[in-house]
Design an enzyme around this catalytic site. Structure first.
Site, PDB file in Angstrom:
ATOM      1  N   LEU A  68       0.864  -1.167   0.000  1.00 39.28           N
ATOM      2  CA  LEU A  68       0.000   0.000   0.000  1.00 39.28           C
ATOM      3  C   LEU A  68       0.907   1.225   0.000  1.00 39.28           C
ATOM      4  CD1 LEU A  68      -2.762  -0.863   2.663  1.00 39.28           C
ATOM      5  CD2 LEU A  68      -3.041  -0.774   0.177  1.00 39.28           C
ATOM      6  N   ASP A  69       0.525   2.258  -0.721  1.00 36.94           N
ATOM      7  CA  ASP A  69       1.310   3.492  -0.730  1.00 36.94           C
ATOM      8  C   ASP A  69       1.450   4.043   0.683  1.00 36.94           C
ATOM      9  OD1 ASP A  69       1.530   3.358  -3.479  1.00 36.94           O
ATOM     10  OD2 ASP A  69      -0.070   4.801  -3.871  1.00 36.94           O
ATOM     11  N   ARG A  70       2.547   4.709   0.934  1.00 34.74           N
ATOM     12  CA  ARG A  70       2.830   5.240   2.270  1.00 34.74           C
ATOM     13  C   ARG A  70       1.685   6.057   2.878  1.00 34.74           C
ATOM     14  NH1 ARG A  70       8.494   8.192   4.039  1.00 34.74           N
ATOM     15  NH2 ARG A  70       8.034   8.412   6.266  1.00 34.74           N
ATOM     16  N   VAL A  72      -1.436   5.847   2.419  1.00 33.83           N
ATOM     17  CA  VAL A  72      -2.698   5.113   2.430  1.00 33.83           C
ATOM     18  C   VAL A  72      -2.713   4.106   3.578  1.00 33.83           C
ATOM     19  CG1 VAL A  72      -4.198   3.553   1.108  1.00 33.83           C
ATOM     20  CG2 VAL A  72      -2.919   5.360  -0.067  1.00 33.83           C
TER      21      VAL A  72
END
Length: 230
Positions: A68-70, A72
């Site tokens: 998951l993107d940082r 998010v």
């Protein structure tokens, strides 16, 4: 699947664990894996937890099968054995893992539908461009959305990805005219929130050993703008 929730380092919450997998909620701002800096990351945090919780000698194995993107938050599954990692990775490759997001967008959005666009990523700037018509270098991208609730001109929206392009939800929703609150890159800047209002809140997959289909769901995050819909 119900289990006792454990809150460990950096606000990470462990939802489920057995000898094969560990499922946890990644807070916004925590990396999925180390980027070489001192910033906290899920792999390091969970390895340290397993080592202490089970008095594991030596190096702890933990397989990262998705990210998951940082900025998010959301539910992630990690593999505790190489066999589990291989089987989970195959499920992800064949799109048998179901991940559903919720986000809060600026604007009053009603009903639901599908967004179909074309996306290209600039690796140098780590940003994507969304266009409506096919063009060389752009990949077809689609998602399904459904408005859940509206308050104070904002709408909590459920999103299911059809394709897994980088920054897809953030960029497509902004292109649609409903940017995500707190998204400094594509969205609607709001001084009241420091993180993107985007969470991978529901994760469903087949247990790699028990072979039963299981689902994990995260509660609505604390703080603005999520608190409007609590």
């Amino acid at each position: 699947m119900d289990s006792e929730v454990k809150v460990i380092s950096n606000g990470v919450r462990v939802l489920y664990e057995d000898n094969h997998i560990i499922v946890a909620i990644k807070p916004a701002g925590v990396l999925s894996q180390s980027d070489g800096t001192a910033a906290p990351d899920m792999l390091t945090i969970l390895k340290a937890y397993i080592k202490e919780e089970y008095s594991k000698p030596g190096e702890v194995y933990l397989g990262l099968v998705h990210r998951l993107d940082r900025p998010v938050s959301g539910v992630m599954v990690f593999a505790r054995t190489s066999k589990a990692a291989s089987r989970l990775s195959e499920q992800i490759r064949t799109r048998k893992v179901e991940k559903i997001y919720r986000c809060i967008v600026n604007g009053v959005l009603e009903g639901g539908g599908r967004l179909e666009n074309f996306i290209s990523k600039d690796e140098k700037t780590n940003t994507v461009t969304v266009i409506d018509n096919e063009k060389p270098g752009f990949k077809a991208s689609y998602l399904d959305y459904r408005a859940l609730a509206t308050k104070d001109g904002l709408t909590m929206t459920e999103v299911k990805l059809g394709t897994g392009r980088s920054h897809q939800i953030r960029a497509q929703m902004a292109h649609f005219g409903y940017p995500l609150i707190g998204d400094q890159k594509y969205g609607y800047k709001d001084k009241r929130c420091k993180d993107i209002a985007l969470e991978a809140y529901k994760l469903s997959f087949e247990h790699p050993v028990k072979r039963e289909f299981i689902t994990f769901e995260a509660p609505v995050p604390d703080g603005f703008p999520w608190s409007l819909f609590a």
